[in-house]
Design a protein around this motif. Structure first.
Motif, PDB file in Angstrom:
ATOM      1  N   GLY A 140       0.805  -1.207   0.000  1.00 16.73           N
ATOM      2  CA  GLY A 140       0.000   0.000   0.000  1.00 16.73           C
ATOM      3  C   GLY A 140       0.842   1.263   0.000  1.00 16.73           C
ATOM      4  O   GLY A 140       0.537   2.239  -0.692  1.00 16.73           O
ATOM      5  N   PHE A 167      -6.973   3.325   2.374  1.00 17.87           N
ATOM      6  CA  PHE A 167      -6.757   2.310   1.350  1.00 17.87           C
ATOM      7  C   PHE A 167      -8.093   1.639   1.044  1.00 17.87           C
ATOM      8  O   PHE A 167      -8.643   0.923   1.872  1.00 17.87           O
ATOM      9  CB  PHE A 167      -5.722   1.283   1.825  1.00 17.87           C
ATOM     10  CG  PHE A 167      -4.352   1.864   2.022  1.00 17.87           C
ATOM     11  CD1 PHE A 167      -3.948   2.320   3.272  1.00 17.87           C
ATOM     12  CD2 PHE A 167      -3.470   1.976   0.966  1.00 17.87           C
ATOM     13  CE1 PHE A 167      -2.686   2.864   3.460  1.00 17.87           C
ATOM     14  CE2 PHE A 167      -2.212   2.519   1.137  1.00 17.87           C
ATOM     15  CZ  PHE A 167      -1.817   2.968   2.394  1.00 17.87           C
ATOM     16  N   ILE A 207      -6.702   4.487  -3.409  1.00 18.38           N
ATOM     17  CA  ILE A 207      -6.307   5.282  -2.246  1.00 18.38           C
ATOM     18  C   ILE A 207      -6.992   6.637  -2.317  1.00 18.38           C
ATOM     19  O   ILE A 207      -7.069   7.252  -3.385  1.00 18.38           O
ATOM     20  CB  ILE A 207      -4.784   5.476  -2.188  1.00 18.38           C
ATOM     21  CG1 ILE A 207      -4.070   4.126  -2.045  1.00 18.38           C
ATOM     22  CG2 ILE A 207      -4.395   6.400  -1.035  1.00 18.38           C
ATOM     23  CD1 ILE A 207      -2.552   4.238  -2.056  1.00 18.38           C
TER      24      ILE A 207
END
Length: 221
Positions: A140, A167, A207
């Motif tokens: 991430g 996320f 995101i």
């Protein structure tokens, strides 16, 4: 940096095999050399490497793709950039930068090596296939790094102050993502609040978040 993820990554990790790492060793070394050369250049010392700086392709004005953005030390012809304003004095609410690149296996392996995050979810296909993701996904924070790349492409010198991240969706390895950074509020003479998102090539928001940055006029060389 704060973050919120609805599905946590698996916590088990193993050290990848030497064979796995050998495929990215050249990439890691080259990344180190480029960073070292950038530091030397900033100090006014000519780097010893004979490698040339790659140009940055501009989606908004492809006819100017041959000219690199002078604020950036290094680029890659596979990366794409679009920005709404080219002059520092024109920065204002509503201006934006978009940065596009593919998150490939070399990126994931190099990031794991540099950061130390060797979670099997990112590196071991047989393990990742047993998770809710059905296969390996990119880190991430690696994907979020494209936001920083976009911010660096605003005219001037951008300095991070804070970044909030949520996320929303995983990014599979090999996916092309686009980081979008848009100024939504001017907080002072050089301080701005921005909406920051990363979308996949399928227009899925991976995101979402906001950043606070300082953007100063680029120092004279």
């Amino acid at each position: 940096m704060s973050s919120n993820c609805p599905e946590s990554d698996a916590t088990d990790s193993t050290v990848p095999s030497n064979e796995h790492w050998s495929s990215v060793s050249k990439h890691v070394v080259n990344s180190y050399l480029e960073a070292n050369n950038a530091f030397l250049a900033a100090m006014g010392i000519s780097p010893s490497s004979e490698s040339e700086t790659s140009t940055i392709t501009t989606r908004r004005r492809p006819e100017n793709a041959e000219a690199p953005i002078t604020e950036l030390a290094f680029g890659n012809e596979a990366w794409l950039m679009e920005r709404s304003v080219d002059d520092y004095d024109d920065l204002d609410v509503g201006e934006y930068v978009r940065f596009t690149k593919t998150i490939d296996d070399t990126d994931v392996s190099a990031f794991a090596h540099i950061s130390g995050d060797t979670n099997q979810l990112h590196l071991t296909e047989s393990f990742a296939e047993q998770t809710q993701f059905g296969g390996r996904i990119a880190h991430g924070t690696l994907v979020a790094g494209t936001i920083s790349a976009a911010l660096a492409r605003f005219p001037g010198l951008t300095i991070y102050l804070s970044q909030d991240l949520e996320f929303r969706a995983p990014v599979e390895i090999g996916t092309t993502v686009t980081a979008n950074c848009k100024i939504i509020e001017k907080l002072g003479e050089t301080r701005y609040r921005l909406q920051t998102t990363v979308e996949t090539d399928d227009e899925i928001t991976a995101i979402d978040g906001e950043a606070i940055v300082v953007i100063k006029e680029q120092p004279a060389n």
